[in-house]
Scaffold this motif. Sequence first.
Motif, PDB file in Angstrom:
ATOM      1  N   GLY A  35      -1.821 -14.105  -0.213  1.00 14.68           N
ATOM      2  CA  GLY A  35      -1.497 -12.503   1.090  1.00 14.68           C
ATOM      3  C   GLY A  35      -2.269 -12.478   2.197  1.00 14.68           C
ATOM      4  N   ASP A  36      -1.748 -11.555   3.008  1.00 20.88           N
ATOM      5  CA  ASP A  36      -2.755 -11.288   4.138  1.00 20.88           C
ATOM      6  C   ASP A  36      -2.207 -10.088   4.471  1.00 20.88           C
ATOM      7  N   SER A  37      -2.416  -9.376   5.996  1.00 22.10           N
ATOM      8  CA  SER A  37      -2.250  -7.921   5.420  1.00 22.10           C
ATOM      9  C   SER A  37      -0.363  -7.516   6.276  1.00 22.10           C
ATOM     10  N   LYS A  38       0.155  -8.560   6.372  1.00 18.71           N
ATOM     11  CA  LYS A  38       1.810  -8.194   6.627  1.00 18.71           C
ATOM     12  C   LYS A  38       2.783  -8.691   5.417  1.00 18.71           C
ATOM     13  N   ARG A  39       1.591  -9.631   4.421  1.00 16.30           N
ATOM     14  CA  ARG A  39       2.029  -9.916   2.998  1.00 16.30           C
ATOM     15  C   ARG A  39       1.289 -10.580   1.649  1.00 16.30           C
TER      16      ARG A  39
END
Length: 127
Positions: free
Chosen positions: A92-96
């Motif tokens: 994941g990342d900051s948006k997902r």
Amino acid sequence: MNTEFEVDGLDSIFRKLQNMGKEGAIIEDKSLMESVQPVLEDQENTTMFKDRTGNLRRSLKISKVKKVKGTKVVWIGDVDKKANYSWYIEWGDSKRKPRPFMRQSYDRNKNQVYQRLKEAIENNLQK
């Protein structure tokens, strides 16, 4: 992603392979690569992500055997980094949100990998 897979119960077989020298190393490497095929197939067939272009699924493969800190390893996934975003899908990342298809494929198949490793070594020793 880095996952260690301990092979308990095969210590004596691995020692025999090491004592065989180069031929034993070839058998060991071939057996390692054969045994992880179910993990690769599981990753290729996952429904954890949509692969609109197909790039990520096409990039998934088994690496050649390498030595890391004295231990032989194979990586399964986007080993050539042709789809650099596989890391973001997994973690994941900051948006997902993360969609951990690599770890889950390992977890689902680790017992089968262990069994296949034993069988592959035995079969390759007989050749």
